[in-house]
Design an enzyme around this catalytic site. Structure first.
Site, PDB file in Angstrom:
ATOM      1  N   HIS A 137      -9.720   1.526  -1.619  1.00 16.77           N
ATOM      2  CA  HIS A 137      -8.263   1.394  -1.621  1.00 16.77           C
ATOM      3  C   HIS A 137      -7.774   0.546  -2.781  1.00 16.77           C
ATOM      4  O   HIS A 137      -7.637  -0.675  -2.653  1.00 16.77           O
ATOM      5  CB  HIS A 137      -7.840   0.789  -0.277  1.00 16.77           C
ATOM      6  CG  HIS A 137      -6.362   0.624  -0.091  1.00 16.77           C
ATOM      7  ND1 HIS A 137      -5.416   1.489  -0.601  1.00 16.77           N
ATOM      8  CD2 HIS A 137      -5.658  -0.329   0.582  1.00 16.77           C
ATOM      9  CE1 HIS A 137      -4.212   1.078  -0.254  1.00 16.77           C
ATOM     10  NE2 HIS A 137      -4.331  -0.026   0.460  1.00 16.77           N
ATOM     11  N   CYS A 163       0.811  -1.213   0.000  1.00 12.62           N
ATOM     12  CA  CYS A 163       0.000   0.000   0.000  1.00 12.62           C
ATOM     13  C   CYS A 163       0.849   1.270   0.000  1.00 12.62           C
ATOM     14  O   CYS A 163       0.315   2.370  -0.186  1.00 12.62           O
ATOM     15  CB  CYS A 163      -0.936   0.019   1.205  1.00 12.62           C
ATOM     16  SG  CYS A 163      -1.775  -1.545   1.464  1.00 12.62           S
TER      17      CYS A 163
END
Lengths: 148, 375
Positions: free
Chosen positions: B321, B80
């Site tokens: 996300h 991420c």
């Protein structure tokens, strides 16, 4: 991850990772570790290479302490496929600077305190997808009798 | 290092679309950023592409959609934190003088709906760990040591989702209350469903310029002052989980390089993959003293209109996300804030902005980036 099974009263005494856990035929378990002969660093599970001093094949097998200090614990309600919920998991800090991750067996509603002493036993982990229960290292408060 | 400017930005909407080919989604962001920068794409010299799971030479596959010249492309994976890592590579390339114009693309396509997870399987997964569980363990210890509460965490989730209700590009545009957050389905105590992000599909891109290329840009551009990067490499020794050390190290490096102090920052976009993440990142970014993150919640300091607004875009919780894209869309959001053109929750007079991203397996391997921008 290799799994070796010996059955015990319907619950498989599976050593889910023989490198880290050894289970005897009567369902007793110990956490296996390695200690480097060169630098003294201990790890959970024998390591090919000591992560501290990089020597290869320098570890002797040791049995890790079966009691330790509870670092943190949570209850899982949404699990990987097949695992029956809810269940608790946590980190336990053992002597020799080893942190282990394990299931926790906890009296319902009982709060926990950082650093609280907990003790190892092997407890069945249950599945909802037809798999047989699997014995896994589990920690509970030291003052609690262990339920087999 | 010479000055590095952000000449152009673009982002797609984020959603749980699993049908549109990745290359088409990402090409939209690339074309949009180049158009926004008002440059000829043939003058681009290098492209850095962040993604986690999109396969080999993913950046080049995207550029085929746009018939791109065969320039240098580097594909970057840091879970991420990939977007921030790709940005850092571009920042160093332009800042060093090696490159005058670089593009950063972050992208990801949703493979399966559900909670965020990673591919690498570990012993912890076999015991029954889930990615939210690793955050939950850190949060539970923070609560036990410092007295932060479930309500503090729920406030963060409600703040971000409600901020995101104004963000037309977000996957989730539904405001919610603290009570609704607490009442949503329990995932891993204390995290309820509304405190957990959803993986998504989306892409974002920025164009960085320096030197002669910067002089040719007519519009005002904010500068990238610093990009800090650090890792999590944990092999089994006890450590303090009440702060994310990679974020703290990356933040210190960025603040120091930029000559900026935490109190100089006007607006922040940070990694709220789980509400616990945002709480702990308040301390990792040194917005408050260790152990005092809940005070920022209780003072509502990080609300829009507060002392230091955090995630006015809605953060990961509202945007969704797309793993490789998140670190780049944060820059898009912050540049809009610095330009004064944000259509959702503009922070008045924003002049210094900070982006923080973090990712990993949840079991001892990961990365964190902190980027500081200013007018």
């Amino acid at each position: 991850m290799s799994v070796s099974n010996e059955s015990k009263d319907g619950a498989q005494s599976a050593s889910i990772d023989p490198n880290r856990i050894q289970v005897t035929a009567d369902g007793q378990g110990r956490l296996v570790g390695g200690r480097c002969r060169e630098c003294g660093t201990a790890t959970w599970g024998m390591r090919h290479r000591c992560p501290a001093c990089w020597k290869i094949g320098s570890q002797d097998e040791i049995t890790l302490s079966s009691t330790g200090a509870l670092y943190s614990m949570v209850e899982i309600h949404r699990a990987p496929p097949g695992y029956r919920t809810p269940y608790r998991i946590g980190y336990v800090d053992l002597p020799d600077r080893v942190r282990v991750f394990a299931r926790m067996q906890w009296p319902s509603g009982r709060p926990w305190k950082p650093g609280q002493q907990v003790r190892l036993s092997m407890q069945p982990v249950l599945f909802d997808d037809g798999r047989e229960p699997l014995l896994m290292p589990t920690f509970s408060p030291v003052e609690e009798p262990i339920h087999a | 290092m010479r000055d590095v400017f952000v000449a152009g930005i673009a982002t797609t909407s984020f959603s749980r679309d699993m049908e549109t080919p990745l290359e088409r989604v990402a090409a939209e962001a690339v074309a949009g950023a180049i158009r926004d920068a008002d440059i000829d794409h043939r003058h681009l010299q290098e492209i850095y592409v962040s993604h986690m799971s999109q396969g080999e030479v993913a950046g080049q596959r995207v550029l085929r959609e746009l018939g791109f010249p065969e320039i240098a492309v580097t594909n970057v994976e840091n879970a991420c934190a990939g977007g921030g890592s790709a940005l850092r590579q571009a920042w160093m390339a332009v800042g060093s003088g090696m490159v005058d114009i670089a593009l950063v693309l972050g992208m990801e396509k949703l493979a399966a709906p559900g909670l965020l997870s990673v591919a690498v399987r570990s012993y912890e997964d076999f015991v029954g760990q889930i990615l939210p569980g690793s955050y939950a363990l850190a949060g539970a210890r923070h609560m036990a040591e410092y007295g932060s509460t479930e309500r503090d965490l729920a406030w963060i989730a409600a703040k971000n989702r409600t901020n995101g209700a104004k963000n037309a590009r977000a996957t989730f545009q539904k405001a919610c209350t603290v009570e609704e957050v607490l009442a949503s389905r329990m995932i891993a105590g204390p995290l309820t469903l509304l405190q957990c992000c959803s993986p998504a599909t989306g892409a974002a891109a920025v164009v960085l310029v320096g030197g002669d290329a910067a002089k040719k840009i007519a519009h005002r551009m904010p500068r990238v002052l610093a990009c800090g990067l650090s890792s999590k490499i944990q092999w089994g020794q006890p450590e303090d989980l009440t702060i994310f050390h990679p974020t703290l190290r990356a933040a210190k490096a960025a603040y120091e390089f930029a000559g900026v102090a935490p109190e100089d920052v006007d607006v922040i976009e940070l990694h709220d993959a789980f509400s616990i993440g945002e709480l702990l990142h308040y301390e990792g970014l040194m917005l408050c003293k260790r152990g005092e993150a809940a005070s920022l919640v209780r003072q509502q300091a990080t609300a829009v209109g507060g002392k230091i607004p955090v995630n006015p875009s809605g953060g990961l919780l509202a945007r969704g996300h797309p793993v490789g894209a998140t670190g780049v869309v944060q820059i898009v959001e912050l540049v809009e804030q610095l330009r004064g053109t944000s259509r959702h929750n503009q922070v008045r007079g924003a002049n210094v902005a900070l982006a923080q991203a973090q990712g990993g397996t949840g079991a001892g391997a990961g990365a964190a980036t902190v980027t500081i921008l200013s007018n």
